[in-house]
Design a protein around this motif. Structure first.
Motif, mmCIF file in Angstrom:
data_model
loop_
_atom_site.group_PDB
_atom_site.id
_atom_site.type_symbol
_atom_site.label_atom_id
_atom_site.label_comp_id
_atom_site.label_asym_id
_atom_site.label_seq_id
_atom_site.Cartn_x
_atom_site.Cartn_y
_atom_site.Cartn_z
ATOM 1 N N SER A 307 0.971 -1.192 0.256
ATOM 2 C CA SER A 307 -0.146 -0.185 -0.152
ATOM 3 C C SER A 307 0.190 1.149 0.036
ATOM 4 O O SER A 307 2.029 0.959 -0.302
ATOM 5 N N ARG A 308 0.406 2.811 0.168
ATOM 6 C CA ARG A 308 1.279 3.709 -0.168
ATOM 7 C C ARG A 308 2.256 4.132 1.661
ATOM 8 O O ARG A 308 2.546 4.010 1.574
ATOM 9 N N SER A 309 1.576 2.502 2.456
ATOM 10 C CA SER A 309 2.389 3.142 3.742
ATOM 11 C C SER A 309 3.099 2.052 4.087
ATOM 12 O O SER A 309 4.240 1.655 4.778
ATOM 13 N N GLN A 310 2.692 0.746 3.517
ATOM 14 C CA GLN A 310 3.591 0.012 3.828
ATOM 15 C C GLN A 310 4.366 -1.642 2.870
ATOM 16 O O GLN A 310 3.360 -1.179 1.354
ATOM 17 N N PHE A 311 4.951 -2.592 2.697
ATOM 18 C CA PHE A 311 5.486 -2.825 2.062
ATOM 19 C C PHE A 311 6.400 -4.454 2.148
ATOM 20 O O PHE A 311 6.349 -4.705 3.612
ATOM 21 N N SER A 312 6.216 -5.310 1.750
ATOM 22 C CA SER A 312 7.321 -6.744 1.620
ATOM 23 C C SER A 312 8.515 -6.957 1.259
ATOM 24 O O SER A 312 9.077 -6.214 0.558
ATOM 25 N N LEU A 313 9.171 -7.304 2.354
ATOM 26 C CA LEU A 313 10.560 -7.716 1.635
ATOM 27 C C LEU A 313 10.998 -9.215 2.316
ATOM 28 O O LEU A 313 10.575 -9.974 2.778
ATOM 29 N N GLN A 314 11.135 -9.673 1.097
ATOM 30 C CA GLN A 314 11.392 -11.486 0.405
ATOM 31 C C GLN A 314 13.077 -11.570 1.177
ATOM 32 O O GLN A 314 13.711 -11.285 0.104
ATOM 33 N N ASN A 315 13.296 -12.841 2.173
ATOM 34 C CA ASN A 315 14.620 -13.308 1.937
ATOM 35 C C ASN A 315 14.897 -14.634 1.418
ATOM 36 O O ASN A 315 14.032 -15.682 2.110
ATOM 37 N N THR A 316 15.280 -15.141 0.509
ATOM 38 C CA THR A 316 15.066 -16.218 -0.539
ATOM 39 C C THR A 316 15.986 -17.318 0.519
ATOM 40 O O THR A 316 16.668 -18.696 0.105
ATOM 41 N N TYR A 317 17.396 -16.362 1.499
ATOM 42 C CA TYR A 317 18.545 -16.727 1.660
ATOM 43 C C TYR A 317 17.996 -17.643 2.882
ATOM 44 O O TYR A 317 17.023 -17.442 3.487
ATOM 45 N N SER A 318 19.399 -18.369 3.851
ATOM 46 C CA SER A 318 19.045 -19.724 4.592
ATOM 47 C C SER A 318 18.348 -19.018 6.170
ATOM 48 O O SER A 318 18.423 -19.226 7.705
ATOM 49 N N THR A 319 19.669 -17.954 6.094
ATOM 50 C CA THR A 319 19.554 -17.350 6.806
ATOM 51 C C THR A 319 19.536 -16.129 6.900
ATOM 52 O O THR A 319 19.080 -15.306 6.254
ATOM 53 N N LEU A 320 19.032 -15.052 8.459
ATOM 54 C CA LEU A 320 18.585 -13.778 8.057
ATOM 55 C C LEU A 320 19.515 -12.817 7.882
ATOM 56 O O LEU A 320 20.732 -12.867 7.968
ATOM 57 N N GLN A 321 19.188 -12.084 7.147
ATOM 58 C CA GLN A 321 19.894 -10.503 6.140
ATOM 59 C C GLN A 321 19.231 -9.978 6.167
ATOM 60 O O GLN A 321 17.850 -9.610 6.715
ATOM 61 N N ASN A 322 19.925 -8.727 6.395
ATOM 62 C CA ASN A 322 19.785 -7.667 6.124
ATOM 63 C C ASN A 322 19.145 -7.120 4.912
ATOM 64 O O ASN A 322 20.347 -6.697 3.763
ATOM 65 N N CYS A 323 18.183 -6.301 4.370
ATOM 66 C CA CYS A 323 17.573 -6.113 3.288
ATOM 67 C C CYS A 323 17.423 -4.568 3.358
ATOM 68 O O CYS A 323 16.754 -4.356 3.825
ATOM 69 N N SER A 324 17.765 -4.227 2.171
ATOM 70 C CA SER A 324 17.788 -2.740 1.826
ATOM 71 C C SER A 324 16.836 -2.936 0.723
ATOM 72 O O SER A 324 16.623 -3.450 -0.076
ATOM 73 N N PHE A 325 16.209 -1.741 1.467
ATOM 74 C CA PHE A 325 14.799 -1.117 -0.393
ATOM 75 C C PHE A 325 15.181 0.104 -0.850
ATOM 76 O O PHE A 325 15.706 1.060 0.132
ATOM 77 N N PHE A 326 15.239 0.641 -1.378
ATOM 78 C CA PHE A 326 14.617 1.984 -2.242
ATOM 79 C C PHE A 326 13.476 2.078 -3.396
ATOM 80 O O PHE A 326 13.125 1.389 -3.868
ATOM 81 N N ALA A 327 12.448 2.715 -2.320
ATOM 82 C CA ALA A 327 10.953 3.127 -2.918
ATOM 83 C C ALA A 327 10.695 4.493 -3.716
ATOM 84 O O ALA A 327 11.230 5.404 -3.442
ATOM 85 N N ILE A 328 10.195 5.244 -4.677
ATOM 86 C CA ILE A 328 9.679 5.817 -5.550
ATOM 87 C C ILE A 328 8.481 5.885 -5.686
ATOM 88 O O ILE A 328 7.193 5.417 -5.793
ATOM 89 N N GLY A 329 7.574 7.735 -5.121
ATOM 90 C CA GLY A 329 6.152 7.143 -5.319
ATOM 91 C C GLY A 329 6.512 9.120 -5.065
ATOM 92 O O GLY A 329 7.208 9.854 -5.768
ATOM 93 N N GLU A 330 4.850 9.595 -4.571
ATOM 94 C CA GLU A 330 4.371 10.326 -5.005
ATOM 95 C C GLU A 330 3.349 10.572 -4.052
ATOM 96 O O GLU A 330 2.970 10.018 -3.499
#
Length: 330
Positions: A307-330
């Motif tokens: 939504s305009r306020s939320q997003f999901s991150l998926q990690n397909t690696y087997s262990t915990l990872q820090n996932c970076s995101f970059f989003a564009i909107g208006e």
């Protein structure tokens, strides 16, 4: 001499209510023989001879007339006044001297002579030998459509010139070849513009709906500042945004156009999809989002807008990872 040494002003011209003659300008044989004073010769020689030799006493009325004429002008000058251009007077004195100051025809400004023996009138046609020393007021020209406009000396003497009308073609506004600056306010409508120039020099175009500071270098008309100096502050077309339009905060940046960038990183468990909130809610729409691991891993990091306020991150690696995101909107 000190400023406090100012002499008394002439409150009345000498002999204003007394007996006096109107003193002629030029003399003749009759005035000489009759002892009449003139501005040409003053009191004639016959008034300076003894009576026994045929002399005639000077006339007290002539003396009153001379002093009246002189002090009447002095009173005029004491009142802060001078004389406007007069062609007959100019011819009589072989032209005004360089630096002479004359009031304009509406007593709203002063002309200054740039040359000696100046016989040219400063009005109505602008002259290279007279320039405005000062001139009170504005020049307003309305009903402009398609014709070249050559300003009169009085119109060009004003520092601010306002134009209005519905232009059907580009028009020339012809200014004198003076060393002078003007503020041109172009309130005209239409797709055409106003070209400010001299009669034989080059000029600059002022778009409709804009104001520009221009100046003459004696030959051409140039702009005082670049076009950005005449644009309004704002985020619309043709406007210049200031720093208030570049909003920012932790993990987000907003441009004057309304485009918003957001970024950050979250820990995501291995082989999982988790939901997170954007640093701020996009006001209108979240256009795109991408994700990556902060530290390279053999799996993949994926992101999706929820939504305009939320997003999901998926990690397909087997262990915990820090996932970076970059989003564009208006």
């Amino acid at each position: 001499m000190n400023s406090s040494d100012s002499p008394s002003r002439v409150l009345k011209a000498f002999g204003v209510n007394g007996l006096k003659n109107t003193v002629p300008v030029d003399s003749s044989s009759s005035t000489d023989n009759n002892g009449i004073a003139t501005f040409d010769k003053g009191f004639p020689p016959i008034t300076m001879q003894p009576k026994s030799a045929g002399g005639i006493p000077p006339s007290g009325q002539d003396m009153n007339g001379v002093l009246y004429a002189v002090t009447l002008q002095q009173q005029w000058q004491n009142a802060g006044m001078t004389y406007a251009f007069n062609q007959d007077f100019a011819n009589q004195i072989s032209g005004y001297p360089k630096g002479s100051m004359l009031p304009n025809s509406t007593s709203s400004g002063v002309w200054m002579s740039l040359s000696d023996n100046n016989l040219t009138s400063p009005e109505p046609v602008a002259s290279a030998s007279w320039v405005p020393f000062n001139s009170y007021g504005y020049t307003n020209l309305s009903g402009i459509t398609s014709s070249t406009i050559t300003l009169t000396a009085m119109q060009a003497s004003k520092d601010r010139i306002t134009l209005s009308g519905a232009l059907t073609s580009n028009i020339n506004l012809v200014l004198p070849s003076w060393l002078k600056s003007w503020t041109i306010v172009n309130n005209c409508t239409g797709i055409f513009g106003v070209i400010c120039k001299t009669q034989s020099g080059t000029g600059v175009t002022i778009a409709n709906g804009s104001t520009a500071k221009v100046y003459g270098d004696g030959t051409n008309i140039l702009t005082e500042f670049g076009s950005a100096a005449y644009r309004d502050v704002g985020n619309g077309s043709g406007q210049v945004p200031d720093m208030s339009f570049f909003e920012s905060g932790p993990g987000w940046q907003k441009l004057p156009s309304g485009r918003i960038f957001q970024w950050g990183a979250f820990p995501v468990s291995g082989n999982s999809v988790q939901t997170f909130s954007f640093p701020i809610t996009f006001p209108n729409v979240a256009l795109s989002i991408t994700a990556s691991f902060k530290i390279p891993a053999s799996g993949t990091a994926n992101a999706d807008v929820i939504s305009r306020s939320q997003f999901s991150l998926q990690n397909t690696y087997s262990t915990l990872q820090n996932c970076s995101f970059f989003a564009i909107g208006e």
